[in-house]
Design a protein around this motif. Structure first.
Motif, PDB file in Angstrom:
ATOM      1  N   LYS A   1     -33.913   3.418 -40.749  1.00  0.00           N
ATOM      2  CA  LYS A   1     -33.184   2.959 -41.934  1.00  0.00           C
ATOM      3  C   LYS A   1     -33.839   3.481 -43.214  1.00  0.00           C
ATOM      4  O   LYS A   1     -33.161   3.914 -44.142  1.00  0.00           O
ATOM      5  N   ILE A   2     -35.170   3.422 -43.256  1.00  0.00           N
ATOM      6  CA  ILE A   2     -35.892   3.899 -44.439  1.00  0.00           C
ATOM      7  C   ILE A   2     -35.678   5.399 -44.622  1.00  0.00           C
ATOM      8  O   ILE A   2     -35.485   5.887 -45.743  1.00  0.00           O
ATOM      9  N   SER A   3     -35.696   6.146 -43.519  1.00  0.00           N
ATOM     10  CA  SER A   3     -35.519   7.592 -43.597  1.00  0.00           C
ATOM     11  C   SER A   3     -34.139   7.975 -44.119  1.00  0.00           C
ATOM     12  O   SER A   3     -33.988   8.973 -44.834  1.00  0.00           O
ATOM     13  N   ALA A   4     -33.131   7.161 -43.797  1.00  0.00           N
ATOM     14  CA  ALA A   4     -31.755   7.505 -44.154  1.00  0.00           C
ATOM     15  C   ALA A   4     -31.294   6.872 -45.463  1.00  0.00           C
ATOM     16  O   ALA A   4     -30.284   7.283 -46.012  1.00  0.00           O
ATOM     17  N   ALA A   5     -32.029   5.882 -45.968  1.00  0.00           N
ATOM     18  CA  ALA A   5     -31.561   5.117 -47.126  1.00  0.00           C
ATOM     19  C   ALA A   5     -31.699   5.900 -48.426  1.00  0.00           C
ATOM     20  O   ALA A   5     -32.667   6.645 -48.603  1.00  0.00           O
ATOM     21  N   PRO A   6     -30.741   5.725 -49.356  1.00  0.00           N
ATOM     22  CA  PRO A   6     -30.901   6.312 -50.694  1.00  0.00           C
ATOM     23  C   PRO A   6     -32.011   5.599 -51.450  1.00  0.00           C
ATOM     24  O   PRO A   6     -32.401   4.478 -51.096  1.00  0.00           O
ATOM     25  N   GLN A   7     -32.506   6.214 -52.495  1.00  0.00           N
ATOM     26  CA  GLN A   7     -33.657   5.706 -53.232  1.00  0.00           C
ATOM     27  C   GLN A   7     -33.478   4.268 -53.685  1.00  0.00           C
ATOM     28  O   GLN A   7     -34.394   3.449 -53.600  1.00  0.00           O
ATOM     29  N   GLU A   8     -32.286   3.924 -54.166  1.00  0.00           N
ATOM     30  CA  GLU A   8     -32.071   2.599 -54.745  1.00  0.00           C
ATOM     31  C   GLU A   8     -32.016   1.481 -53.700  1.00  0.00           C
ATOM     32  O   GLU A   8     -32.025   0.308 -54.055  1.00  0.00           O
ATOM     33  N   GLU A   9     -32.003   1.834 -52.419  1.00  0.00           N
ATOM     34  CA  GLU A   9     -31.950   0.813 -51.364  1.00  0.00           C
ATOM     35  C   GLU A   9     -33.266   0.692 -50.591  1.00  0.00           C
ATOM     36  O   GLU A   9     -33.341  -0.037 -49.607  1.00  0.00           O
ATOM     37  N   LEU A  10     -34.308   1.375 -51.038  1.00  0.00           N
ATOM     38  CA  LEU A  10     -35.546   1.426 -50.274  1.00  0.00           C
ATOM     39  C   LEU A  10     -36.417   0.189 -50.421  1.00  0.00           C
ATOM     40  O   LEU A  10     -37.068  -0.231 -49.459  1.00  0.00           O
ATOM     41  N   ILE A  11     -36.463  -0.403 -51.623  1.00  0.00           N
ATOM     42  CA  ILE A  11     -37.401  -1.508 -51.863  1.00  0.00           C
ATOM     43  C   ILE A  11     -37.220  -2.663 -50.884  1.00  0.00           C
ATOM     44  O   ILE A  11     -38.211  -3.154 -50.313  1.00  0.00           O
ATOM     45  N   PRO A  12     -35.992  -3.160 -50.632  1.00  0.00           N
ATOM     46  CA  PRO A  12     -35.857  -4.239 -49.646  1.00  0.00           C
ATOM     47  C   PRO A  12     -36.366  -3.845 -48.264  1.00  0.00           C
ATOM     48  O   PRO A  12     -36.900  -4.694 -47.529  1.00  0.00           O
ATOM     49  N   LEU A  13     -36.247  -2.569 -47.899  1.00  0.00           N
ATOM     50  CA  LEU A  13     -36.744  -2.110 -46.604  1.00  0.00           C
ATOM     51  C   LEU A  13     -38.270  -2.049 -46.602  1.00  0.00           C
ATOM     52  O   LEU A  13     -38.921  -2.392 -45.611  1.00  0.00           O
ATOM     53  N   TYR A  14     -38.857  -1.612 -47.728  1.00  0.00           N
ATOM     54  CA  TYR A  14     -40.316  -1.643 -47.851  1.00  0.00           C
ATOM     55  C   TYR A  14     -40.831  -3.083 -47.727  1.00  0.00           C
ATOM     56  O   TYR A  14     -41.892  -3.325 -47.143  1.00  0.00           O
ATOM     57  N   GLN A  15     -40.101  -4.018 -48.307  1.00  0.00           N
ATOM     58  CA  GLN A  15     -40.506  -5.418 -48.245  1.00  0.00           C
ATOM     59  C   GLN A  15     -40.502  -5.934 -46.815  1.00  0.00           C
ATOM     60  O   GLN A  15     -41.390  -6.694 -46.411  1.00  0.00           O
ATOM     61  N   GLN A  16     -39.510  -5.501 -46.039  1.00  0.00           N
ATOM     62  CA  GLN A  16     -39.493  -5.881 -44.621  1.00  0.00           C
ATOM     63  C   GLN A  16     -40.729  -5.351 -43.904  1.00  0.00           C
ATOM     64  O   GLN A  16     -41.340  -6.049 -43.097  1.00  0.00           O
ATOM     65  N   ALA A  17     -41.092  -4.113 -44.224  1.00  0.00           N
ATOM     66  CA  ALA A  17     -42.227  -3.480 -43.531  1.00  0.00           C
ATOM     67  C   ALA A  17     -43.546  -4.163 -43.864  1.00  0.00           C
ATOM     68  O   ALA A  17     -44.352  -4.453 -42.970  1.00  0.00           O
ATOM     69  N   ILE A  18     -43.796  -4.455 -45.142  1.00  0.00           N
ATOM     70  CA  ILE A  18     -45.086  -5.027 -45.527  1.00  0.00           C
ATOM     71  C   ILE A  18     -45.238  -6.457 -45.028  1.00  0.00           C
ATOM     72  O   ILE A  18     -46.360  -6.951 -44.856  1.00  0.00           O
TER      73      ILE A  18
END
Length: 271
Positions: free
Chosen positions: A92-109
């Motif tokens: 998901k992170i690899s395919a997501a546009p820049q503006e949708e990355l932060i919520p995915l980063y939050q899931q990871a951390i």
């Protein structure tokens, strides 16, 4: 003579010190490895030696530490026997546009158990690094690794925009802010970019006709730093389209308005 020789037992060097585990690499580094992992395992799981050399750039214990960290962040799955794959979150992170990355980063951390418990304890609060180290100790992280654990936690939380750091103070966002971040990111994406109807206030342009063309040019000028808008502005100032103008004259016509319209038509090359 005693033939039995006593040998001094030596402790092995390196290895885990014991205590609760946590990722040993920063989230930002893990995301770079995850991007390569998605590419390398797009078709199928890959063996450990390929992951070591082609993704992590390390082998042996150093490679195993990185694999463990990626697994804890929720970016990698598999094992040394069956091979390794990119986890769904990494895809998901690899395919997501820049503006949708932060919520995915939050899931990871927040995937690693120790980091999740730290956030659960202090969400919505402002604490010091010393307080975080105290909590890390309560969570059974080895004392020799407490400093590293806190540093990696703060770095990852900053990267995911879950904390703000001001000197010795670390301010955590609240749970309500966390739950609303994905929605806010989506809303911002809807409002952002492009030349939408709302940018131009089209209803007013349509009602006023050519009398509002100058206002439209000003709106485009405000987007000069975007890039494509510069070409758009040039196109408006030197029109290439063919104008068909019909003007009906009667006693109720506002002559001042007619004069402005004629001046605008002349300015844009229509007459």
């Amino acid at each position: 003579m005693n033939m039995t020789e006593k040998k001094t037992r030596q402790m092995p060097k390196g290895g885990r010190k014991g205590g609760a585990i946590f990722p040993r690499i920063p989230l930002s580094d893990a995301l770079q490895y995850a991007k390569k992992l998605v590419s390398k395992t797009h078709i199928s799981a890959q063996p450990q030696d390929l992951i070591f050399s082609g993704v992590l750039g390390a082998k042996g214990s150093a490679g195993e530490v990185k694999i463990s960290s990626l697994r804890q962040y929720g970016l990698l799955t598999g094992d040394s026997k069956t091979g390794y794959l990119a986890e769904e979150l990494a895809k998901k992170i690899s395919a997501a546009p820049q503006e949708e990355l932060i919520p995915l980063y939050q899931q990871a951390i927040l995937r690693p158990n120790v980091f999740k418990k730290l956030f659960d304890t202090y969400h919505g609060d402002t604490v010091t690094k010393a307080k975080l180290k105290q909590r890390v100790s309560d969570l059974r992280v080895h004392p020799d690794q407490a400093e590293l654990c806190v540093d990696l936690y703060i770095a990852g939380m900053l990267f995911a925009q879950l904390v703000a750091v001001d000197g010795e103070s670390i301010s955590h966002i609240s749970l309500s802010e966390l739950s609303g971040s994905e929605k806010q990111s989506h809303d911002n994406n809807e409002k952002k970019g492009g030349f939408t109807e709302n940018n131009y206030e089209d209803s007013e342009v349509i009602e006023a006709g050519i009398d509002n063309a100058a206002d439209t040019t000003e709106v485009v000028t405000s987007y000069d730093n975007v890039g494509p808008s510069q070409q758009l502005k040039h196109d408006l100032s030197t029109p290439r389209a063919i104008f068909n103008v019909n003007i009906s004259l009667d006693s109720s016509l506002d002559t001042e308005k007619l004069q402005r319209q004629l001046e605008l038509l002349k300015k844009f090359g229509a007459i």
